[in-house]
Enzyme design. Structure first.
Site, PDB file in Angstrom:
ATOM      1  N   GLU A 134      63.007  65.379  57.702  1.00 55.35           N
ATOM      2  CA  GLU A 134      61.659  64.955  57.259  1.00 55.35           C
ATOM      3  C   GLU A 134      60.685  65.710  58.145  1.00 55.35           C
ATOM      4  OE1 GLU A 134      61.093  63.053  54.769  1.00 55.35           O
ATOM      5  OE2 GLU A 134      63.017  62.080  54.440  1.00 55.35           O
TER       6      GLU A 134
ATOM      7  N   CYS B  42      52.182  62.740  58.827  1.00 53.58           N
ATOM      8  CA  CYS B  42      52.681  63.924  58.105  1.00 53.58           C
ATOM      9  C   CYS B  42      52.168  63.935  56.673  1.00 53.58           C
ATOM     10  CB  CYS B  42      54.196  63.923  58.128  1.00 53.58           C
ATOM     11  SG  CYS B  42      54.874  62.377  57.581  1.00 53.58           S
TER      12      CYS B  42
HETATM   13  P1  NAD Z   1      58.364  67.465  67.314  1.00 54.27           P
HETATM   14  O1  NAD Z   1      59.137  68.271  66.341  1.00 54.27           O
HETATM   15  O2  NAD Z   1      57.774  68.151  68.478  1.00 54.27           O
HETATM   16  O3  NAD Z   1      59.294  66.332  67.931  1.00 54.27           O
HETATM   17  C1  NAD Z   1      60.018  65.439  67.119  1.00 54.27           C
HETATM   18  C2  NAD Z   1      61.218  64.948  67.883  1.00 54.27           C
HETATM   19  O4  NAD Z   1      62.067  66.052  68.160  1.00 54.27           O
HETATM   20  C3  NAD Z   1      60.889  64.303  69.218  1.00 54.27           C
HETATM   21  O5  NAD Z   1      61.758  63.219  69.416  1.00 54.27           O
HETATM   22  C4  NAD Z   1      61.196  65.412  70.210  1.00 54.27           C
HETATM   23  O6  NAD Z   1      61.569  64.932  71.465  1.00 54.27           O
HETATM   24  C5  NAD Z   1      62.363  66.087  69.550  1.00 54.27           C
HETATM   25  N1  NAD Z   1      62.528  67.487  69.937  1.00 54.27           N
HETATM   26  C6  NAD Z   1      61.551  68.386  70.204  1.00 54.27           C
HETATM   27  N2  NAD Z   1      62.099  69.574  70.516  1.00 54.27           N
HETATM   28  C7  NAD Z   1      63.446  69.426  70.446  1.00 54.27           C
HETATM   29  C8  NAD Z   1      64.545  70.305  70.655  1.00 54.27           C
HETATM   30  N3  NAD Z   1      64.385  71.584  71.007  1.00 54.27           N
HETATM   31  N4  NAD Z   1      65.799  69.816  70.479  1.00 54.27           N
HETATM   32  C9  NAD Z   1      65.965  68.538  70.127  1.00 54.27           C
HETATM   33  N5  NAD Z   1      64.972  67.655  69.917  1.00 54.27           N
HETATM   34  C10 NAD Z   1      63.712  68.090  70.074  1.00 54.27           C
HETATM   35  O7  NAD Z   1      57.306  66.677  66.460  1.00 54.27           O
HETATM   36  P2  NAD Z   1      56.248  65.617  66.983  1.00 54.27           P
HETATM   37  O8  NAD Z   1      55.139  66.389  67.598  1.00 54.27           O
HETATM   38  O9  NAD Z   1      56.886  64.536  67.750  1.00 54.27           O
HETATM   39  O10 NAD Z   1      55.778  64.959  65.599  1.00 54.27           O
HETATM   40  C11 NAD Z   1      54.861  65.552  64.794  1.00 54.27           C
HETATM   41  C12 NAD Z   1      55.543  66.274  63.657  1.00 54.27           C
HETATM   42  O11 NAD Z   1      56.389  65.397  62.942  1.00 54.27           O
HETATM   43  C13 NAD Z   1      54.543  66.751  62.630  1.00 54.27           C
HETATM   44  O12 NAD Z   1      54.845  68.055  62.220  1.00 54.27           O
HETATM   45  C14 NAD Z   1      54.715  65.786  61.476  1.00 54.27           C
HETATM   46  O13 NAD Z   1      54.341  66.272  60.246  1.00 54.27           O
HETATM   47  C15 NAD Z   1      56.147  65.483  61.552  1.00 54.27           C
HETATM   48  N6  NAD Z   1      56.413  64.204  60.888  1.00 54.27           N
HETATM   49  C16 NAD Z   1      57.059  64.229  59.703  1.00 54.27           C
HETATM   50  C17 NAD Z   1      57.299  63.049  59.029  1.00 54.27           C
HETATM   51  C18 NAD Z   1      58.026  63.065  57.719  1.00 54.27           C
HETATM   52  O14 NAD Z   1      58.580  62.054  57.365  1.00 54.27           O
HETATM   53  N7  NAD Z   1      58.068  64.163  57.000  1.00 54.27           N
HETATM   54  C19 NAD Z   1      56.906  61.833  59.577  1.00 54.27           C
HETATM   55  C20 NAD Z   1      56.241  61.835  60.803  1.00 54.27           C
HETATM   56  C21 NAD Z   1      56.008  63.042  61.455  1.00 54.27           C
END
Ligand code: NAD
Length: 481
Positions: A256, A290
């Site tokens: 997602e 999102c």
């Molecule tokens: P992010 O991708 O930076 O982080 C998301 C998660 O991934 C966090 O738990 C983070 O610790 C982990 N993570 C980050 N880098 C990683 C790596 N290299 N290896 C493993 N895990 C890692 O995103 P964010 O800033 O926390 O959230 C915002 C993003 O999430 C936006 O792009 C938003 O659109 C998206 N989002 C999508 C939905 C959906 O359902 N489509 C819902 C909410 C948020």
């Protein structure tokens, strides 16, 4: 007003239902973005903690999968009731660590709890099918089985709902689960861990591992042959990286990812309703969603009226601490996020956009950004292509339905889209032409535990919630009889 955590929020790791210190003994800080103060320290999970959680999940997994679906459903139902009963406590913790208003936090608690209720009811509806082989020499039995241990990685913007949407489906399907919450917002998820203990979830089935080093923990788990499923909500960039890592083991994945939702207002729209819908689609969660409307494409005939009215509503929103009653808009979650939002606004202004309200970083503590409306946004501006993730509405004008659809689809993303029209033929045409997984027609809010949530294109694959959600945690088995 005091901005402190309620008593009893866990700050250690949940390892299979027990609170323990990190194996390294280290902690990291959780910050209140409204004032930059440290709320508390939480245990910092290491790869070794990950291995232990996976060992417990494997040990508990077979029994959990064999637990009668009704019993699994009843635990989820109790968890739903407990989250509802503790709603104010959850909302306070969400506001403190994310920054969103208490009203938004209460809505998240309600929305998040609904996934537990929904999947408590889905647990008993897992079914297969039986068919006669066309050749007449046998029967085809199709069964569904839990995929096995799950790793759920969640973002910071809905720390409760993104967790329950995954945990609810995984537990209903019979899968033990390890949750890795976002490092900015581990407290809500840790509080949820207590709910599952109180609801009677057996030991080993659920672990919650906050960490300041997500790559190290996640890579260890993905590399382990015992992990069978990765479900991720977060940015498209990290999603792509995790898919590449998972490819080595052909791990089942659901993604997602980010969005860039268009919001179209046609010349025949009810403008009152469109302005209300625009505010909801843009400002729910302070724009940090999102599904947030990222760009407003408005028919030339109604553009001025729509933009004037949206501007006066946005300009009236008061920023402040999310726990203060008069606050309509809390801070962004981090300074990094605020810098990114401001860079997109600066880029649009340099390309000729007009600032109707807001548009710059205010003085003072906290990572606040004002509600902002930009119009005359030029094609090619970065905020038309990239996810803004903040309280900024970018307005552009279109002349024909074809132009509006082309502009809406001109993005690698495909999560959500919204449009306003009173013409049913147009509604049908436009809904089928928009390349997104979810569409709001004359509505600014679409999320519902009973609806399949998810995107197409670079917004990912897999669905959460609804009847589709549980399938992500089930394998299909064919038995020839
Ligand atoms: P992010 O991708 O930076 O982080 C998301 C998660 O991934 C966090 O738990 C983070 O610790 C982990 N993570 C980050 N880098 C990683 C790596 N290299 N290896 C493993 N895990 C890692 O995103 P964010 O800033 O926390 O959230 C915002 C993003 O999430 C936006 O792009 C938003 O659109 C998206 N989002 C999508 C939905 C959906 O359902 N489509 C819902 C909410 C948020």
């Amino acid at each position: 007003m005091t901005y402190t955590l309620p008593a009893g929020v866990p700050t250690q790791l949940w390892l299979g239902g027990k609170l323990v210190d990190s194996s390294s003994g280290t902690t990291f800080s959780v910050i209140d973005p409204a004032n930059g103060k440290v709320l508390t320290e939480v245990g910092d999970a290491t790869p070794e903690d990950g291995r232990q959680a996976l060992g417990l999940a494997v040990a508990a997994g077979l029994e959990w999968a064999a637990t009668p679906p009704r019993a699994r459903g009843e635990i989820l139902r109790r968890a739903f009731e407990l989250v509802q009963a503790r709603a104010d406590n959850f909302a306070r913790v969400i506001t403190l660590e994310v920054g969103k208003t208490f009203t938004d936090a209460r809505s998240e608690v309600h929305y998040g709890a609904e996934f537990l209720r929904w999947f408590s009811e889905e647990a008993v509806r897992i079914s297969g099918r039986l068919a006669a082989a066309p050749s007449g020499n046998g029967r085809i039995l199709v069964t569904k089985e839990p995929v096995g241990p799950v790793l759920a990685i969640t973002p910071w913007n809905f720390p409760l709902a993104m967790a329950t949407r995954k945990i609810g489906a995984a537990l209903a399907a019979g899968c033990p689960t390890i949750v890795k919450p976002a490092e900015e917002t581990p407290l809500t998820t840790l509080l949820l861990g207590q709910v599952f203990v109180d609801a009677g979830l057996p030991p080993g089935v659920l672990s919650i591992l906050p960490t300041s080093d997500a790559p190290a923990l996640v890579e260890t788990l993905i590399d382990s042959p015992q992990l069978r499923k990765l479900t991720f909500t977060g940015s498209t960039g990290v999603g792509k990286l995790l898919i590449r890592q998972s490819a080595n083991r052909l791990l089942r994945t659901s993604m997602e990812l980010g969005g860039n939702a268009p919001f179209l207002v046609f010349d025949d729209a009810d403008i009152d309703a469109a302005v209300e819908g625009a505010l909801a689609a843009k400002m729910r969660n302070g724009g940090e969603a999102c599904t947030a409307a990222n760009r407003f494409h408005v028919a030339r005939e109604v553009a001025e009226e729509f933009t004037d009215r949206l501007t006066s509503r946005m300009a009236a929103l008061q920023t402040g601490h999310g726990l203060d009653k008069q606050t309509d808009l809390g801070p962004l979650v981090t300074e990094k996020q605020r810098t990114q939002v401001d860079a997109l606004v600066r880029d649009a202004i340099e390309r000729g956009a007009r600032v109707r309200t807001g548009g710059s970083i205010p003085e003072g503590p906290g990572t606040f950004y004002p509600a902002t409306v930009l119009d005359q946004v030029a094609a090619g501006s970065r905020l038309l292509q990239e996810e803004i993730f903040g309280p900024v509405a970018a307005v552009c004008v279109f002349d024909t339905e074809e132009d509006a659809i082309a502009a809406a689809n001109d993005t690698p993303y495909g999560l959500a889209a919204y449009f306003y029209t009173r013409d049913i033929d147009r509604a049908t045409r436009v809904a089928s032409a928009l390349k997104t997984g979810m569409i709001g027609v004359n509505r600014g809010v679409i999320s519902d535990a009973a609806a399949p949530f998810g995107g197409v294109k670079e917004s990912g694959f897999g669905r959460e919630g609804s009847v589709e959600g549980i399938e992500e945690y089930l394998d299909t088995k064919y038995i020839a009889l």
